[in-house]
Design a protein around this motif. Structure first.
Motif, mmCIF file in Angstrom:
data_model
loop_
_atom_site.group_PDB
_atom_site.id
_atom_site.type_symbol
_atom_site.label_atom_id
_atom_site.label_comp_id
_atom_site.label_asym_id
_atom_site.label_seq_id
_atom_site.Cartn_x
_atom_site.Cartn_y
_atom_site.Cartn_z
ATOM 1 N N ALA A 36 -17.231 -4.403 49.246
ATOM 2 C CA ALA A 36 -16.923 -3.188 48.495
ATOM 3 C C ALA A 36 -15.751 -3.410 47.541
ATOM 4 C CB ALA A 36 -16.620 -2.048 49.468
ATOM 5 N N GLU A 37 -14.741 -4.108 48.007
ATOM 6 C CA GLU A 37 -13.578 -4.368 47.133
ATOM 7 C C GLU A 37 -13.959 -5.269 45.975
ATOM 8 O OE1 GLU A 37 -10.696 -5.967 49.773
ATOM 9 O OE2 GLU A 37 -9.995 -4.011 50.497
ATOM 10 N N SER A 79 -19.366 0.626 40.043
ATOM 11 C CA SER A 79 -17.960 0.301 40.298
ATOM 12 C C SER A 79 -17.077 1.505 39.970
ATOM 13 C CB SER A 79 -17.552 -0.901 39.442
ATOM 14 O OG SER A 79 -16.194 -1.194 39.627
ATOM 15 N N LEU A 131 -16.098 -4.243 53.945
ATOM 16 C CA LEU A 131 -14.959 -3.929 53.085
ATOM 17 C C LEU A 131 -14.724 -4.990 52.013
ATOM 18 C CD1 LEU A 131 -12.811 -1.831 52.567
ATOM 19 C CD2 LEU A 131 -11.303 -3.052 54.160
ATOM 20 N N ARG A 160 -16.614 4.022 42.053
ATOM 21 C CA ARG A 160 -17.006 5.188 42.831
ATOM 22 C C ARG A 160 -16.853 4.893 44.322
ATOM 23 N NH1 ARG A 160 -22.184 7.903 39.646
ATOM 24 N NH2 ARG A 160 -21.213 7.909 37.570
ATOM 25 N N ALA A 161 -17.358 5.805 45.165
ATOM 26 C CA ALA A 161 -17.055 5.722 46.597
ATOM 27 C C ALA A 161 -18.327 5.746 47.439
ATOM 28 C CB ALA A 161 -16.148 6.876 47.016
ATOM 29 N N GLY A 179 -15.069 4.110 52.696
ATOM 30 C CA GLY A 179 -14.243 4.834 53.660
ATOM 31 C C GLY A 179 -15.024 5.252 54.896
ATOM 32 N N THR A 211 -19.061 6.539 51.651
ATOM 33 C CA THR A 211 -18.396 7.052 52.858
ATOM 34 C C THR A 211 -19.345 7.008 54.046
ATOM 35 O OG1 THR A 211 -17.067 8.544 51.495
ATOM 36 C CG2 THR A 211 -17.145 8.983 53.868
ATOM 37 N N ILE A 215 -15.620 -0.681 44.755
ATOM 38 C CA ILE A 215 -16.135 0.546 45.378
ATOM 39 C C ILE A 215 -15.194 0.942 46.514
ATOM 40 C CG2 ILE A 215 -18.054 1.589 46.646
ATOM 41 C CD1 ILE A 215 -19.911 -0.385 45.210
ATOM 42 N N ASP A 216 -14.891 2.214 46.589
ATOM 43 C CA ASP A 216 -14.018 2.736 47.649
ATOM 44 C C ASP A 216 -14.879 3.018 48.885
ATOM 45 O OD1 ASP A 216 -12.096 3.874 49.209
ATOM 46 O OD2 ASP A 216 -12.027 5.774 48.121
#
Length: 432
Positions: A303-304, A344, A300, A346-347, A311, A349, A308-309
């Motif tokens: 990603a931060e 940057s 995390l 985007r996500a 999840g 999962t 980037i999200d």
């Protein structure tokens, strides 16, 4: 001490043959002995009949007939009552037929025959003589079989040695194989029971050759990949020596540090791949949901930092038989690639669910994706798509697939249902 198959077969077959031969010899001896005794009883009966007939026809010739019928070797004695004196061992109350009586010198086998004229013919023979004759007759049938048994045992040993000779030749052929590139073993002339074993050896040799070819290619690729950053580090160190000012030195330290980091990362990935290839297959029941939450917490911050999200979609309790570090290596390589190539904003999962009897873990990104024609080749060590960005060495997916094979799972790459990107999918049979 290891057992010898040839010796074991020879002992077992030879022992069984000896036992069967001895049983057959004893049976043959018993039957021959019994038949000899019955034959002697028949002989006593016939002598009594002939002697009684001769005594009825001509009294004058009786002694000559009895002398002719008596056999000194058989010790047969013929009596005609009441003319001849009654011996001590014979009682007048005996019924006609066979009797075994005790005499002063031993036991006698006696046959009594009565005629219509009231005469009684008695034929006697010592049982000792009868037994000796019966034993001699039985031994004549026993000796050839006993002489044949050693020959049978010798033939069994020779046959076993001859039939197992192909195994010796096969082992010699395997010993003569070159360790670098072993060749398949021919199965010509081998027994059908050994042929599947030889085919299994040949399949193993093929896998060994394939593995050795992969290792040679891997070593060559690793040497090539390591040579580039090491050459760059050497040049950057030389440039650092030529820096005239402190500011120029600081400017040249940054690429040197980046090169060192790249070499360190490549070395770690090589070690990770080597550990994965030598790890023990399988594992213990593992809660994949718990591992996924740990990985999300670990990645995390990265990603931060990249905007980037990241999840997690945990739709089911996925329980897998896996070694935690091996499964972690699979998912970490997937997350590393997803975060490295996703722009940057985007996500990414991480998704867990159950499909049939399989547990499925997806790492879905929204990056540029991989063309369908390249999705198998990216699993080759050191392979990178032409024009791809990032600082990867092309080892991540190779490590992930090797780890998945060790766990009994599989890895595949797919297009997402909507939009751009790539779905990294790991599938493995769930624990009951």
């Amino acid at each position: 001490m290891k057992r010898s198959l040839r010796r074991q077969l020879s002992l077992m077959l030879g022992g069984i043959t000896l036992l069967a031969g001895l049983l057959a010899a004893l049976s043959s001896f018993g039957l021959a002995y019994s038949e000899a005794r019955e034959f002697q009883d028949d002989m006593l009966r016939q002598i009594a009949a002939m002697s009684a007939r001769s005594a009825r026809d001509s009294v004058a010739s009786q002694g000559g007939v009895d002398d002719a019928l008596s056999d000194p070797e058989s010790r047969i004695e013929i009596l005609h009552l009441p003319r001849d004196p009654l011996p001590d061992w014979l009682s007048g109350e005996l019924q006609p037929g066979f009797h075994t009586l005790s005499a002063g010198s031993g036991r006698l086998r006696v046959f009594i025959r009565d005629t219509a004229s009231g005469q009684r013919t008695v034929v006697a023979q010592p049982t000792e003589t009868r037994n000796e004759i019966a034993i001699n007759s039985a031994l004549r049938t026993l000796i050839p079989l006993l002489l044949l048994l050693p020959l049978l045992v010798w033939l069994i040993v020779r046959i076993v040695r001859s039939e197992l000779a192909p195994i010796t030749r096969l082992s010699r052929s395997l010993d003569e194989q070159a360790a670098i590139s072993p060749q398949s073993v021919p199965d010509d002339g081998l027994p059908s029971e050994i042929t599947p074993f030889v085919h299994a050896i040949n399949r193993l040799l093929q896998r060994v050759n394939h593995l050795m070819a992969q290792q040679r290619r891997f070593i060559a690729d690793a040497a090539h990949e390591l040579r580039s950053p090491l050459t760059a580090l050497s040049l950057q160190a030389q440039n650092l020596e030529k820096a005239g000012t402190f500011e120029a030195m600081r400017a040249r330290v940054a690429p040197l540090r980046a090169g060192i980091e790249r070499a360190r990362r490549l070395t770690e990935q090589l070690l990770s791949l080597a550990r994965t290839q030598t790890s023990t297959p399988g594992g213990t029941p593992l809660d994949a949901s718990q591992l996924a939450r740990e990985l999300i917490a670990e990645y995390l911050p990265l990603a931060e930092a990249r905007g980037i999200d990241l999840g997690l979609e945990d739709g089911a309790n996925v329980l897998l038989a896996a070694e935690p570090q091996t499964l972690r290596a699979v998912l970490k390589n997937a997350l590393d690639n997803a975060l490295r190539y996703t722009p940057s904003g985007r996500a990414v999962t991480l998704r867990l669910y159950v499909e049939g009897e399989d547990g499925v873990i997806d790492v879905a990104d929204t990056g540029p994706g991989i063309p369908a024609a390249e999705r198998e080749r990216v699993f080759d060590p050191f392979y990178r798509i032409e024009g791809a960005g990032g600082e990867g060495s092309g080892l991540g997916l190779a490590i992930a697939r090797e780890a998945a094979l060790r766990l009994g799972g599989s890895i595949s790459l797919h297009e997402p249902p909507r939009g751009a990107g790539l779905v990294f999918r790991y599938r493995q049979r769930c624990e009951p």
